[in-house]
Enzyme design. Sequence first.
Site, mmCIF file in Angstrom:
data_model
loop_
_atom_site.group_PDB
_atom_site.id
_atom_site.type_symbol
_atom_site.label_atom_id
_atom_site.label_comp_id
_atom_site.label_asym_id
_atom_site.label_seq_id
_atom_site.Cartn_x
_atom_site.Cartn_y
_atom_site.Cartn_z
ATOM 1 N NE ARG A 9 8.894 15.038 -8.802
ATOM 2 C CZ ARG A 9 10.074 15.521 -8.418
ATOM 3 N NH1 ARG A 9 10.477 16.698 -8.867
ATOM 4 N NH2 ARG A 9 10.843 14.834 -7.610
ATOM 5 N NE ARG A 44 6.742 7.689 -8.662
ATOM 6 C CZ ARG A 44 8.027 7.983 -8.448
ATOM 7 N NH1 ARG A 44 8.947 7.062 -8.445
ATOM 8 N NH2 ARG A 44 8.358 9.228 -8.235
ATOM 9 N NE ARG A 83 16.576 16.280 -6.397
ATOM 10 C CZ ARG A 83 15.528 15.485 -6.265
ATOM 11 N NH1 ARG A 83 15.623 14.366 -5.589
ATOM 12 N NH2 ARG A 83 14.379 15.817 -6.802
ATOM 13 C CE LYS A 104 11.160 7.951 -3.778
ATOM 14 N NZ LYS A 104 10.839 9.374 -3.546
ATOM 15 N NE ARG A 117 14.970 14.683 -10.501
ATOM 16 C CZ ARG A 117 14.426 13.807 -9.661
ATOM 17 N NH1 ARG A 117 15.196 13.122 -8.817
ATOM 18 N NH2 ARG A 117 13.131 13.592 -9.651
HETATM 19 P P1 AP5 Z 1 16.727 12.450 -2.683
HETATM 20 O O1 AP5 Z 1 17.472 11.352 -2.033
HETATM 21 O O2 AP5 Z 1 17.119 12.857 -4.063
HETATM 22 O O3 AP5 Z 1 15.139 12.208 -2.573
HETATM 23 P P2 AP5 Z 1 14.181 11.222 -3.373
HETATM 24 O O4 AP5 Z 1 13.194 10.697 -2.407
HETATM 25 O O5 AP5 Z 1 14.967 10.259 -4.179
HETATM 26 O O6 AP5 Z 1 13.459 12.293 -4.291
HETATM 27 P P3 AP5 Z 1 13.064 12.228 -5.837
HETATM 28 O O7 AP5 Z 1 12.691 13.630 -6.242
HETATM 29 O O8 AP5 Z 1 14.116 11.540 -6.649
HETATM 30 O O9 AP5 Z 1 11.808 11.344 -5.784
HETATM 31 P P4 AP5 Z 1 10.747 11.150 -6.840
HETATM 32 O O10 AP5 Z 1 10.074 9.932 -6.391
HETATM 33 O O11 AP5 Z 1 9.865 12.324 -7.051
HETATM 34 O O12 AP5 Z 1 11.570 11.106 -8.226
HETATM 35 P P5 AP5 Z 1 11.994 9.925 -9.197
HETATM 36 O O13 AP5 Z 1 13.303 10.238 -9.750
HETATM 37 O O14 AP5 Z 1 11.770 8.609 -8.545
HETATM 38 O O15 AP5 Z 1 16.869 13.723 -1.691
HETATM 39 C C1 AP5 Z 1 16.310 14.980 -2.030
HETATM 40 C C2 AP5 Z 1 17.260 16.090 -1.561
HETATM 41 O O16 AP5 Z 1 17.296 16.102 -0.137
HETATM 42 C C3 AP5 Z 1 18.721 15.933 -2.007
HETATM 43 O O17 AP5 Z 1 19.245 17.201 -2.237
HETATM 44 C C4 AP5 Z 1 19.415 15.287 -0.784
HETATM 45 O O18 AP5 Z 1 20.785 15.636 -0.704
HETATM 46 C C5 AP5 Z 1 18.611 15.868 0.359
HETATM 47 N N1 AP5 Z 1 18.440 14.963 1.492
HETATM 48 C C6 AP5 Z 1 18.147 13.636 1.459
HETATM 49 N N2 AP5 Z 1 17.985 13.143 2.703
HETATM 50 C C7 AP5 Z 1 18.170 14.203 3.547
HETATM 51 C C8 AP5 Z 1 18.137 14.332 4.971
HETATM 52 N N3 AP5 Z 1 17.857 13.291 5.779
HETATM 53 N N4 AP5 Z 1 18.380 15.553 5.508
HETATM 54 C C9 AP5 Z 1 18.650 16.628 4.686
HETATM 55 N N5 AP5 Z 1 18.705 16.549 3.351
HETATM 56 C C10 AP5 Z 1 18.451 15.346 2.781
HETATM 57 O O19 AP5 Z 1 10.897 10.050 -10.345
HETATM 58 C C11 AP5 Z 1 10.915 11.145 -11.237
HETATM 59 C C12 AP5 Z 1 9.799 10.973 -12.258
HETATM 60 O O20 AP5 Z 1 10.033 9.791 -13.040
HETATM 61 C C13 AP5 Z 1 8.383 10.777 -11.680
HETATM 62 O O21 AP5 Z 1 7.759 12.014 -11.387
HETATM 63 C C14 AP5 Z 1 7.697 10.025 -12.820
HETATM 64 O O22 AP5 Z 1 7.342 10.901 -13.855
HETATM 65 C C15 AP5 Z 1 8.798 9.108 -13.325
HETATM 66 N N6 AP5 Z 1 8.797 7.815 -12.629
HETATM 67 C C16 AP5 Z 1 9.762 7.327 -11.787
HETATM 68 N N7 AP5 Z 1 9.415 6.105 -11.343
HETATM 69 C C17 AP5 Z 1 8.216 5.801 -11.897
HETATM 70 C C18 AP5 Z 1 7.334 4.688 -11.786
HETATM 71 N N8 AP5 Z 1 7.619 3.641 -11.017
HETATM 72 N N9 AP5 Z 1 6.178 4.724 -12.491
HETATM 73 C C19 AP5 Z 1 5.893 5.758 -13.301
HETATM 74 N N10 AP5 Z 1 6.668 6.865 -13.431
HETATM 75 C C20 AP5 Z 1 7.822 6.884 -12.736
HETATM 76 MG MG MG Z 2 15.254 9.894 -6.220
#
Ligand code: AP5
Ligand code: MG
Length: 219
Positions: A173, A90, A129, A15, A162
Amino acid sequence: MATFIVLLGPPGVGKGTQAKILADTKKLAHISSGDLFRENIKNQTELGKHAKSFIDKGELVPDDVTINMIRERLNRPDCEIGAILDGFPRNPAQAVALEKMLAEFNGQVKAVPYITAPESVLVERISGRWTCRANGHIYHQMFNPPKQTGVCDLDGSDLYQREDDKVETVTKRIRVYLEQTIPLVEYYRKSGKLIEVNGAQAVEQVSLDLCSAVKNIIL
Ligand code: AP5
Ligand code: MG
């Protein structure tokens, strides 16, 4: 009317990677709830301290805290014409809150690309990552390595892994995603805004598919 695109998908599907590309191409703001929390944690704000206790366990931060943080972000001038939302909403309660907030800004969620990939792909992506400390630029040790190990190509800051990317937390998660975010997928499917995108392809191909999914929505 301002255009908002919600990117949905499990942890690690890409994402953040895709939101940055789409926002740059379409000249829209990129709002990542996870990045906003991490910025608050880095700056040791009260919000950051509170959010950290949930993030470290792989749980969602409570809705009221998250919604207020996003409201403040939506008020900044760069969101006037719209934004790519990554990680928010979410759950269905956050989606309802978002609709109310956007109505105040004369905005609307126009499309919800839903990026998917098998769990083994998610784990492989998360475990390789590396994230840039200064601006959250995203790398992968195999799929998108930085030119110099441990250094961001774009701003020269250091790269880190992270804390919530430990195996136990990732498993939690993914479970939280299945329990609390999948109902949101159904919510947007019913609204007719959901567009499925195969995330188990190279970054460039996912990007092309995503662009074509929203081509009639954002020019
Ligand atoms: P990346 O692009 O970083 O993936 P992502 O989907 O953004 O993964 P996240 O881990 O950030 O998602 P998440 O939803 O768990 O975390 P968030 O920060 O939102 O890609 C991942 C890896 O793959 C990278 O190394 C990249 O280079 C590689 N890659 C990407 N595309 C690729 C491809 N096509 N081919 C090969 N490699 C690829 O949330 C973190 C925490 O914050 C949550 O757990 C929660 O506690 C809190 N939080 C966030 N938002 C909310 C909310 N709305 N409500 C409540 N709590 C929240
Ligand atoms: Mg992300």
